[in-house]
Design a protein around this motif. Structure first.
Motif, PDB file in Angstrom:
ATOM      1  N   ALA A  14       0.825  -1.124   0.103  1.00 45.69           N
ATOM      2  CA  ALA A  14       0.237   0.039  -0.406  1.00 45.69           C
ATOM      3  C   ALA A  14       1.033   1.632  -0.314  1.00 45.69           C
ATOM      4  N   ALA A  15       0.224   2.165  -0.282  1.00 43.69           N
ATOM      5  CA  ALA A  15       1.269   3.469  -0.617  1.00 43.69           C
ATOM      6  C   ALA A  15       0.944   4.239   0.694  1.00 43.69           C
ATOM      7  N   ALA A  16       2.369   5.183   1.247  1.00 46.36           N
ATOM      8  CA  ALA A  16       2.496   5.079   2.632  1.00 46.36           C
ATOM      9  C   ALA A  16       1.148   6.383   2.363  1.00 46.36           C
ATOM     10  N   GLY A  17       0.197   6.455   3.978  1.00 51.00           N
ATOM     11  CA  GLY A  17      -0.010   7.674   3.846  1.00 51.00           C
ATOM     12  C   GLY A  17      -1.465   7.086   3.595  1.00 51.00           C
ATOM     13  N   SER A  18      -2.242   6.145   2.586  1.00 52.76           N
ATOM     14  CA  SER A  18      -3.192   5.387   1.600  1.00 52.76           C
ATOM     15  C   SER A  18      -4.576   4.942   2.797  1.00 52.76           C
ATOM     16  N   VAL A  19      -3.818   4.351   3.796  1.00 53.36           N
ATOM     17  CA  VAL A  19      -4.351   3.704   4.440  1.00 53.36           C
ATOM     18  C   VAL A  19      -5.316   3.617   5.977  1.00 53.36           C
ATOM     19  N   GLU A  20      -6.796   3.591   5.677  1.00 57.48           N
ATOM     20  CA  GLU A  20      -7.379   4.129   6.238  1.00 57.48           C
ATOM     21  C   GLU A  20      -8.400   3.244   7.021  1.00 57.48           C
ATOM     22  N   MET A  21      -8.392   2.354   8.369  1.00 59.36           N
ATOM     23  CA  MET A  21      -9.141   1.008   8.883  1.00 59.36           C
ATOM     24  C   MET A  21     -10.039   1.707  10.746  1.00 59.36           C
ATOM     25  N   ASP A  22     -11.017   1.300  10.554  1.00 60.27           N
ATOM     26  CA  ASP A  22     -12.266   1.365  11.780  1.00 60.27           C
ATOM     27  C   ASP A  22     -13.003   0.013  11.655  1.00 60.27           C
ATOM     28  N   VAL A  23     -11.689  -0.921  12.187  1.00 56.86           N
ATOM     29  CA  VAL A  23     -11.944  -2.244  12.379  1.00 56.86           C
ATOM     30  C   VAL A  23     -12.740  -2.277  12.964  1.00 56.86           C
ATOM     31  N   GLY A  26     -14.577  -7.197   3.713  1.00 53.33           N
ATOM     32  CA  GLY A  26     -15.218  -7.733   2.346  1.00 53.33           C
ATOM     33  C   GLY A  26     -14.310  -5.586   1.679  1.00 53.33           C
ATOM     34  N   MET A  27     -14.258  -6.119   0.438  1.00 52.11           N
ATOM     35  CA  MET A  27     -13.643  -5.720  -1.317  1.00 52.11           C
ATOM     36  C   MET A  27     -14.859  -5.371  -1.576  1.00 52.11           C
ATOM     37  N   ASP A  28     -14.782  -3.690  -1.889  1.00 49.68           N
ATOM     38  CA  ASP A  28     -15.580  -3.375  -3.300  1.00 49.68           C
ATOM     39  C   ASP A  28     -15.414  -3.749  -4.764  1.00 49.68           C
ATOM     40  N   VAL A  29     -16.628  -4.315  -5.464  1.00 45.92           N
ATOM     41  CA  VAL A  29     -16.223  -4.365  -6.758  1.00 45.92           C
ATOM     42  C   VAL A  29     -16.666  -3.775  -7.438  1.00 45.92           C
ATOM     43  N   PRO A  30     -16.400  -2.993  -8.820  1.00 42.71           N
ATOM     44  CA  PRO A  30     -17.834  -2.615  -9.789  1.00 42.71           C
ATOM     45  C   PRO A  30     -17.915  -3.276 -10.170  1.00 42.71           C
ATOM     46  N   GLY A  31     -18.684  -3.142 -10.305  1.00 40.12           N
ATOM     47  CA  GLY A  31     -20.234  -3.667 -11.007  1.00 40.12           C
ATOM     48  C   GLY A  31     -21.306  -4.657 -10.196  1.00 40.12           C
ATOM     49  N   LYS A  32     -20.571  -4.864  -8.904  1.00 45.56           N
ATOM     50  CA  LYS A  32     -21.249  -6.039  -8.511  1.00 45.56           C
ATOM     51  C   LYS A  32     -21.678  -5.561  -7.246  1.00 45.56           C
ATOM     52  N   PRO A  33     -23.172  -5.907  -7.047  1.00 50.18           N
ATOM     53  CA  PRO A  33     -24.623  -5.210  -6.474  1.00 50.18           C
ATOM     54  C   PRO A  33     -23.679  -5.927  -4.538  1.00 50.18           C
ATOM     55  N   ALA A  34     -22.458  -6.953  -4.314  1.00 52.27           N
ATOM     56  CA  ALA A  34     -21.949  -7.712  -2.838  1.00 52.27           C
ATOM     57  C   ALA A  34     -20.988  -7.178  -3.005  1.00 52.27           C
ATOM     58  N   PRO A  35     -19.621  -7.218  -1.604  1.00 51.48           N
ATOM     59  CA  PRO A  35     -18.583  -6.941  -1.876  1.00 51.48           C
ATOM     60  C   PRO A  35     -18.476  -8.433  -1.574  1.00 51.48           C
ATOM     61  N   ALA A  36     -16.685  -8.465  -1.728  1.00 55.83           N
ATOM     62  CA  ALA A  36     -16.090 -10.087  -2.093  1.00 55.83           C
ATOM     63  C   ALA A  36     -15.952  -9.854  -1.044  1.00 55.83           C
ATOM     64  N   ALA A  37     -15.734 -10.816  -0.541  1.00 53.30           N
ATOM     65  CA  ALA A  37     -15.051 -11.410   1.225  1.00 53.30           C
ATOM     66  C   ALA A  37     -14.150 -12.278   0.980  1.00 53.30           C
ATOM     67  N   PHE A  90      -3.369   1.860  -7.530  1.00 53.42           N
ATOM     68  CA  PHE A  90      -5.013   1.861  -7.756  1.00 53.42           C
ATOM     69  C   PHE A  90      -5.849   1.504  -6.363  1.00 53.42           C
ATOM     70  N   PRO A  91      -6.937   2.298  -6.203  1.00 53.76           N
ATOM     71  CA  PRO A  91      -7.638   2.714  -5.072  1.00 53.76           C
ATOM     72  C   PRO A  91      -7.843   1.479  -4.849  1.00 53.76           C
ATOM     73  N   LEU A  92      -8.278   0.701  -3.340  1.00 51.45           N
ATOM     74  CA  LEU A  92      -9.571  -0.039  -3.104  1.00 51.45           C
ATOM     75  C   LEU A  92     -10.441   0.266  -1.989  1.00 51.45           C
ATOM     76  N   THR A  93     -11.353  -0.403  -1.740  1.00 51.36           N
ATOM     77  CA  THR A  93     -12.592   0.298  -0.674  1.00 51.36           C
ATOM     78  C   THR A  93     -13.200  -1.143  -0.729  1.00 51.36           C
ATOM     79  N   GLY A  94     -13.202  -0.730   1.201  1.00 52.20           N
ATOM     80  CA  GLY A  94     -14.986  -1.925   1.583  1.00 52.20           C
ATOM     81  C   GLY A  94     -14.746  -1.849   3.013  1.00 52.20           C
ATOM     82  N   SER A  95     -15.295  -3.010   3.751  1.00 54.87           N
ATOM     83  CA  SER A  95     -15.807  -2.917   5.132  1.00 54.87           C
ATOM     84  C   SER A  95     -15.593  -3.802   5.374  1.00 54.87           C
ATOM     85  N   TYR A  96     -15.996  -4.145   7.419  1.00 55.30           N
ATOM     86  CA  TYR A  96     -14.821  -5.010   7.829  1.00 55.30           C
ATOM     87  C   TYR A  96     -16.741  -6.230   7.942  1.00 55.30           C
ATOM     88  N   LEU A  97     -16.860  -7.161   7.641  1.00 60.70           N
ATOM     89  CA  LEU A  97     -17.712  -7.723   8.038  1.00 60.70           C
ATOM     90  C   LEU A  97     -18.561  -8.496   9.118  1.00 60.70           C
TER      91      LEU A  97
END
Length: 150
Positions: free
Chosen positions: A43-52, A88-99, A70-77
């Motif tokens: 990961a690029a330094a300073g780019s990581v944010e986490m609300d675990v 959970g990893m957000d995937v463009p064009g998919k309704p549910a995150p990849a877990a 390339f940016p990645l986003t998601g949530s903790y399931l």
């Protein structure tokens, strides 16, 4: 460190198992502390944010070997401190995150078995995710070994 890799023949899932030379609390911190995660997870330094926490968001900008970003986003399931992360990893064009599930099982005070598993929609997606997860585990192993020496 020991390694086991299993790609089931029935479906598009994979499971990677390793025994790391670190207690579960250190492995957990490496996965859930932005500064540590950025050091080993490409990961690029300073780019990581986490609300675990369950429902908490994460984001990171990943850096490829050729310098692309390339940016990645998601949530903790699911979150169980020092034992389980379902990311959970957000995937463009998919309704549910990849877990992706990260399970930690402390073997003794200095060794932890980590199991990563994920189910994908296609063989191609599975192969790419498995390759990426293998790279992450390789890098995590080196990071933890370096931490133990310092």
């Amino acid at each position: 460190m020991s390694t086991e890799q299993t790609t089931p023949a029935d479906g598009f899932s994979y499971k990677l198992t390793r025994t790391l030379d670190a207690p579960a609390v250190k492995v957990w911190r490496a996965w859930t502390t932005p500064e540590q995660y950025a050091q080993w997870a490409y990961a690029a330094a300073g780019s990581v944010e986490m609300d675990v926490r369950p429902g908490g968001a994460w984001k990171a900008t990943m850096v490829t070997p050729d310098g692309g970003q390339f940016p990645l986003t998601g949530s903790y399931l699911e979150v169980a401190e020092n034992r389980l992360l379902v990311v959970g990893m957000d995937v463009p064009g998919k309704p549910a995150p990849a877990a992706m599930t990260v399970e930690l099982d402390e073997q003794d005070d200095q060794r932890t078995q980590i199991v990563l598993h994920q189910t994908c929609d296609t063989a191609g997606e599975r192969d790419m995710a498995e390759q990426g997860s293998t790279m992450l585990l390789d890098s995590l192993s080196v990071f933890l070994a370096d931490e133990a020496r310092s």
